[in-house]
Scaffold this active site. Sequence first.
Site, PDB file in Angstrom:
ATOM      1  N   HIS A 191       0.830  -1.211   0.000  1.00 55.27           N
ATOM      2  CA  HIS A 191       0.000   0.000   0.000  1.00 55.27           C
ATOM      3  C   HIS A 191       0.870   1.270   0.000  1.00 55.27           C
ATOM      4  O   HIS A 191       0.809   2.085  -0.921  1.00 55.27           O
ATOM      5  CB  HIS A 191      -0.898   0.018   1.241  1.00 55.27           C
ATOM      6  CG  HIS A 191      -1.832  -1.155   1.365  1.00 55.27           C
ATOM      7  ND1 HIS A 191      -2.856  -1.408   0.477  1.00 55.27           N
ATOM      8  CD2 HIS A 191      -1.903  -2.141   2.293  1.00 55.27           C
ATOM      9  CE1 HIS A 191      -3.521  -2.491   0.857  1.00 55.27           C
ATOM     10  NE2 HIS A 191      -2.967  -2.956   1.963  1.00 55.27           N
TER      11      HIS A 191
HETATM   12  O1  RIB Z   1      -4.911   0.545   4.433  1.00 58.99           O
HETATM   13  C1  RIB Z   1      -3.518   0.487   4.298  1.00 58.99           C
HETATM   14  C2  RIB Z   1      -2.883   1.590   5.083  1.00 58.99           C
HETATM   15  O2  RIB Z   1      -3.164   1.424   6.462  1.00 58.99           O
HETATM   16  C3  RIB Z   1      -1.342   1.562   4.993  1.00 58.99           C
HETATM   17  O3  RIB Z   1      -0.863   2.872   5.125  1.00 58.99           O
HETATM   18  C4  RIB Z   1      -0.949   0.730   6.165  1.00 58.99           C
HETATM   19  O4  RIB Z   1       0.360   1.067   6.651  1.00 58.99           O
HETATM   20  C5  RIB Z   1      -1.963   1.151   7.181  1.00 58.99           C
HETATM   21  O5  RIB Z   1      -1.484   2.358   7.775  1.00 58.99           O
END
Ligand code: RIB
Length: 325
Positions: free
Chosen positions: A252
């Site tokens: 992500h």
């Molecule tokens: O949904 C994914 C996000 O939430 C990413 O930034 C992960 O590190 C969590 O913070």
Amino acid sequence: MGHRVIIDTDPGVDDALAILLALRSPELEVVAITTVCGNAPVEQGTQNLSRVLGLVKPPTGLLIGQGAARPLRQPLQTATHVHGSDGLGELDGFRNQDGSPRYPKPKLPRALPTAQEMWGECLHRYPGELTLITLGPLTNLALALEAGPTPLRQLRSVISMGGAISVPGNVTPKAEFNIFVDPHAAQRVFQSGLPITLVPLDVTNKVALSRKEIQTLTADGSDPVLRFVADATGQALSYAERVEGAPLFHLHDPLAVAVAIDPTLVQTVPLHVEVETEKQANIGKTMADPRSPRGSQKPSPNIQAALTVDAVRALKLFKQRLSRK
Ligand code: RIB
Ligand code: CA
């Protein structure tokens, strides 16, 4: 001189990989890194950041700040069940052959500047040049807007990992974690008029590494960064295997950094996005209206949202950069 960036982060294993990607990419000059509550409490996040920086030779003059310890209104909900009790894959459990800690606890300065202080310093030093990359809840940015939005107008752009436009959330069926943790902050930020590129689950869900791919990437244990990738992702891979049925590690946050490196990796569309901040069942839902504004009844777009991604090229960039010494 690379594209100057500030990273705001809630480390977090994928945050850690995103920070390492940024530090190993010559296109970016990481000027400052600030922490925010999210995956782990902010003090733990700052300690985790320091541990990650201990793996590499950080750029001289890199500025560090510690931001918000709690969301604007919601109680803090962390994701330590995903990232480990320390937020970084239970690093204390790893030892060197002589039994010494592989990731010794870092010594942190007693007092760190706040995120707002740090950003103000950077914006004064580099007006119009800085991109703020947010990898966690948007609490720090919302607080900075509340304190006085004028300095933030000096930002070149904002790239934010967060939200779920046409796909389910990952915390509730409606909400993605970063927005869920602080929906009020996200709503404030999305209405701010800042030049925001949102990198939502619609694209980040498509950029993932399997356990096998991580084993292949990190087979040469001589590079402490790649050994960290292998060590830190173990817990999250087991969680994914248990909950999602496959040992996949979603990149992500690294995708948000990759977009700063190469914006052509994604295609964006202008959207008007609002965040649900009242109805508990939908809290943190990012509600997008793709219709173009016709007449006064349709709100104008307030962000650019990445809805498609060249996942093959994104993964190739990530692997290639993380493998650089
Ligand atoms: O949904 C994914 C996000 O939430 C990413 O930034 C992960 O590190 C969590 O913070
Ligand atoms: Ca994060």
